[in-house]
Enzyme design. Structure first.
Site, mmCIF file in Angstrom:
data_model
loop_
_atom_site.group_PDB
_atom_site.id
_atom_site.type_symbol
_atom_site.label_atom_id
_atom_site.label_comp_id
_atom_site.label_asym_id
_atom_site.label_seq_id
_atom_site.Cartn_x
_atom_site.Cartn_y
_atom_site.Cartn_z
ATOM 1 C CE1 TYR A 1 -3.863 2.267 0.538
ATOM 2 C CE2 TYR A 1 -2.014 3.312 1.805
ATOM 3 C CZ TYR A 1 -3.434 3.755 1.079
ATOM 4 O OH TYR A 1 -4.040 4.388 1.454
ATOM 5 C CG ASP B 1 5.640 4.004 0.880
ATOM 6 O OD1 ASP B 1 5.692 4.408 1.734
ATOM 7 O OD2 ASP B 1 4.439 2.962 0.391
ATOM 8 C CE LYS C 1 0.405 7.187 7.394
ATOM 9 N NZ LYS C 1 -0.972 7.117 7.444
#
Length: 344
Positions: A165, A246, A273
């Site tokens: 993801y 990532d 984040k």
């Protein structure tokens, strides 16, 4: 035995029905608010992952490690907004930085000192990052990093992993999605060298990048094998593709992310984040030769815009949080506590 299994299933369903009833009865204000919101927001929210039946909680306020909903119930926040809330709620260092930023004006439409300060902090933590560029989310960071790999290599095909993801438009979890450019991807099984060989065989003449999380997050919290990541590093170099890590979620797992733990330098790293200090944030960085394709002082540079790329709230809060709160020592302490929790 069959009768016992049916009885156990019936008992479980009864317990679940009772729990759902208690939830509905004890959260009337959340129910009412979600119903009102559904008149103007699809499903009553603007973020699918926060939905659950019969209706999601509506949070009224938060402080420290606790959340309080509209009905006055207080919870310990173990979810941390999928790691975006790593600092907890209202950390005084970050709040002070945000208040100072607000007092000095919003939306400059110009540079500020904080983007350089945050960039310097990131580059000092990640040896693989000589230059970094900011954007607005991890999704955006991954989309741009993949496009940058295409520009750097002159190729167009990418290899990703089933269950990975990389944001709302790069979700490989299965099921329906709103993915962008999925035709440019081939997919392999995570931690399987043989699967990578097979998946990449048909794109080697147009192979731009491998993108992977060092630990698959939404797909099940699956940690990469060190040998597998070393294989990806060698495989990408052998075939002239860029390796993208990532680390939107995993940057918090060591001072320099999981790439530091594994001792592997990717060509590009994406971040997001918690690094925004609680404000919206994304970043991507790598070697100077690749990142300087975006250098506006060079002829033929690739434009990279974004009204809020360097917004003062994310820059100021991000720098305060990453330099003064999430120090290397503090990150180690937090992860050691997490390790102890897993043993309980």
């Amino acid at each position: 035995m069959l009768k016992q299994n049916r009885s156990a299933t019936s008992s479980l369903e009864q317990v679940l029905d009772e729990l759902e009833h208690d939830y509905i009865v004890s959260h009337p204000k959340s129910a009412q608010q979600v119903k009102r919101a559904a008149e103007v927001l699809p499903g009553g929210s603007t973020r699918t992952v926060l939905h659950f039946d019969p209706f999601p909680l509506v949070i009224d306020r938060a402080s420290g490690s606790q959340l309080t909903d509209l009905d006055g119930h207080t919870y310990i926040d173990f979810a941390n907004d999928f790691t975006a809330g790593f600092y907890g709620h209202s950390d005084p260092v970050i709040v002070r930085a945000l208040n100072d930023a607000i007092d000095n004006g919003l939306s400059f439409g110009g540079l500020s000192i904080f983007e350089e300060k945050l960039a310097s902090e990131i580059c000092s933590r990640f040896p693989s990052i000589d230059r970094v560029r900011f954007c607005n989310s991890g999704t955006e960071a991954n989309l741009i990093a993949l496009q940058l790999a295409r520009e750097a290599t002159g190729r167009s095909k990418n290899l990703a992993f089933k269950g990975g993801y990389h944001g709302s438009m790069l979700s490989f979890l299965g099921g329906k999605n709103i993915n962008y450019g999925v035709g440019d991807f081939v997919f392999a099984d995570f931690n399987s060298e043989e699967s990578v060989d097979a998946a990449a065989a048909g794109i080697l003449d147009d192979f731009a990048a491998i993108v992977t999380e060092p630990m698959i997050g939404s797909g099940g919290g699956i940690l990469a094998d060190a040998k597998f990541l070393s294989f990806l590093r060698d495989f990408s170099q052998k075939h002239g593709a860029l390796l993208i890590f990532d680390e939107v979620q995993t940057a918090r797992m060591a001072g320099g992310g999981l790439q530091e733990v594994f001792g592997i330098r990717p060509d590009l790293t994406t971040l997001g984040k918690f690094l925004g200090g609680g404000a919206s944030f994304g970043a991507f960085g790598g070697a100077a030769a690749t990142m300087d394709l975006l250098n506006a002082t060079c002829q033929g540079a690739i434009p990279h815009g974004g009204t809020f790329n360097n917004n003062i709230l994310s820059m100021a809060a991000g720098y305060a949080g990453y330099s003064k709160v999430a120090t290397r020592d503090a990150i180690n302490v937090a992860n050691n506590l997490g390790g102890r929790l897993r043993q309980i």
